[in-house]
Write a protein that holds these residues in place. Sequence first.
Motif, PDB file in Angstrom:
ATOM      1  N   VAL A 136       6.288 -44.799  -9.514  1.00 48.20           N
ATOM      2  CA  VAL A 136       6.163 -43.424  -9.845  1.00 48.20           C
ATOM      3  C   VAL A 136       5.214 -42.670  -8.929  1.00 48.20           C
ATOM      4  O   VAL A 136       4.088 -42.918  -9.093  1.00 48.20           O
ATOM      5  CB  VAL A 136       5.946 -43.679 -11.324  1.00 48.20           C
ATOM      6  N   ASP A 137       5.570 -41.577  -8.540  1.00 47.46           N
ATOM      7  CA  ASP A 137       5.007 -40.845  -7.467  1.00 47.46           C
ATOM      8  C   ASP A 137       3.962 -39.896  -8.513  1.00 47.46           C
ATOM      9  O   ASP A 137       4.665 -38.856  -9.222  1.00 47.46           O
ATOM     10  CB  ASP A 137       6.003 -39.873  -6.629  1.00 47.46           C
ATOM     11  N   LEU A 138       2.877 -40.274  -8.408  1.00 51.63           N
ATOM     12  CA  LEU A 138       1.850 -39.402  -9.050  1.00 51.63           C
ATOM     13  C   LEU A 138       1.080 -38.478  -8.630  1.00 51.63           C
ATOM     14  O   LEU A 138       0.939 -38.515  -7.202  1.00 51.63           O
ATOM     15  CB  LEU A 138       0.708 -40.426 -10.025  1.00 51.63           C
ATOM     16  N   ASP A 139       0.631 -37.301  -9.088  1.00 49.27           N
ATOM     17  CA  ASP A 139      -0.198 -36.212  -8.518  1.00 49.27           C
ATOM     18  C   ASP A 139      -1.534 -36.784  -7.957  1.00 49.27           C
ATOM     19  O   ASP A 139      -1.806 -37.913  -8.588  1.00 49.27           O
ATOM     20  CB  ASP A 139      -0.395 -35.112  -9.522  1.00 49.27           C
ATOM     21  N   GLY A 140      -1.948 -36.363  -6.806  1.00 42.34           N
ATOM     22  CA  GLY A 140      -3.204 -36.849  -6.341  1.00 42.34           C
ATOM     23  C   GLY A 140      -4.321 -36.905  -7.079  1.00 42.34           C
ATOM     24  O   GLY A 140      -5.392 -37.720  -7.190  1.00 42.34           O
ATOM     25  N   ASP A 141      -4.351 -35.897  -8.224  1.00 42.51           N
ATOM     26  CA  ASP A 141      -5.581 -36.062  -9.258  1.00 42.51           C
ATOM     27  C   ASP A 141      -5.144 -36.746 -10.632  1.00 42.51           C
ATOM     28  O   ASP A 141      -5.949 -36.760 -11.466  1.00 42.51           O
ATOM     29  CB  ASP A 141      -5.807 -34.557  -9.767  1.00 42.51           C
ATOM     30  N   ALA A 142      -4.042 -37.529 -10.378  1.00 43.80           N
ATOM     31  CA  ALA A 142      -3.817 -38.345 -11.584  1.00 43.80           C
ATOM     32  C   ALA A 142      -4.707 -39.637 -11.863  1.00 43.80           C
ATOM     33  O   ALA A 142      -4.724 -40.096 -12.909  1.00 43.80           O
ATOM     34  CB  ALA A 142      -2.317 -38.682 -11.690  1.00 43.80           C
ATOM     35  N   ALA A 143      -5.515 -40.208 -10.810  1.00 44.36           N
ATOM     36  CA  ALA A 143      -6.254 -41.416 -10.666  1.00 44.36           C
ATOM     37  C   ALA A 143      -7.675 -41.033 -11.341  1.00 44.36           C
ATOM     38  O   ALA A 143      -8.018 -39.843 -10.914  1.00 44.36           O
ATOM     39  CB  ALA A 143      -6.421 -41.765  -9.283  1.00 44.36           C
ATOM     40  N   ALA A 144      -7.917 -41.927 -11.884  1.00 45.98           N
ATOM     41  CA  ALA A 144      -9.506 -42.075 -12.579  1.00 45.98           C
ATOM     42  C   ALA A 144     -10.307 -42.422 -11.787  1.00 45.98           C
ATOM     43  O   ALA A 144     -10.122 -43.454 -10.890  1.00 45.98           O
ATOM     44  CB  ALA A 144      -9.455 -42.441 -14.107  1.00 45.98           C
ATOM     45  N   GLU A 145     -11.607 -41.872 -12.047  1.00 49.71           N
ATOM     46  CA  GLU A 145     -12.287 -42.521 -10.998  1.00 49.71           C
ATOM     47  C   GLU A 145     -13.204 -43.650 -11.712  1.00 49.71           C
ATOM     48  O   GLU A 145     -12.916 -44.022 -12.852  1.00 49.71           O
ATOM     49  CB  GLU A 145     -13.661 -41.334 -10.842  1.00 49.71           C
ATOM     50  N   ALA A 146     -13.786 -44.556 -11.127  1.00 54.85           N
ATOM     51  CA  ALA A 146     -14.573 -45.694 -11.739  1.00 54.85           C
ATOM     52  C   ALA A 146     -15.464 -45.340 -12.953  1.00 54.85           C
ATOM     53  O   ALA A 146     -16.042 -44.357 -12.952  1.00 54.85           O
ATOM     54  CB  ALA A 146     -15.434 -46.433 -10.783  1.00 54.85           C
TER      55      ALA A 146
END
Length: 242
Positions: A136-146
């Motif tokens: 699934v191609d997610l937007d770059g800001d979809a990832a959460a930080e540690a």
Amino acid sequence: MLRFVLDTWSRHVRMPDHFRHSPAALDHLVSDDIIPRILSHERIATLHMSAVRLGGAAVAFCGRSGQGKSTLAAAMMRAGHALLTDDCLTLTPLADGVIARGLSASLRVWPQTFEAMFAEDGIVSGEAGPPGKLRVDLDGDAAAEAGPLDAIYVLQPAQDSGDEIKSLRLSPAEACGHLVRNSFGIDLWSADWKAWLIGSCAEIAARVPVFTLSYPRRFDCLPKVIDHLETRHMDSLAGRAP
């Protein structure tokens, strides 16, 4: 799918010259199979888990293949909880808790999950490993930080045909066993490494609550599962309040 040789002295990975699968599949194997084993060899606790951010903390999901880790992570992401990782999580014990960090924020799901959750929104998918799954191609800001880890859930088969969601907290010893079974490893013949792994998992289990979680594997049940997890998280925060 792939045989590789890791030279731990020079930290060099050798793979076959002719890889018969797609570049996406190779990328998946490197990021979610090879690198986790290298990190584990370097004695960084690296576990086969999906995880999302729930409020200010992370919740992680593990279990045997096919129990729905990626589907649950995808459903929680669709409900507004940022994806931390779909496949690989590193855990760092601290004096007052555990820090969770995703190795790769990509999301790979089975076609039926993609069709149910993403197809209507025009989200793009592509081939990914293992065979049969879609990226699934997610937007770059979809990832959460540690961030701090609030809980770990061990997904288990539904115990009946109803809609009941069941969750039970495990003892630290039981939790440690599940964490060991869901850890990446490469030095399985090394007694020192195995002692480190068990000690590291025991340390994590002593700092973070670990629960079993079972529910019917139907898409229409996922909102109830998310509500269950959100409620438990809020109760946990209330219990920690001064």
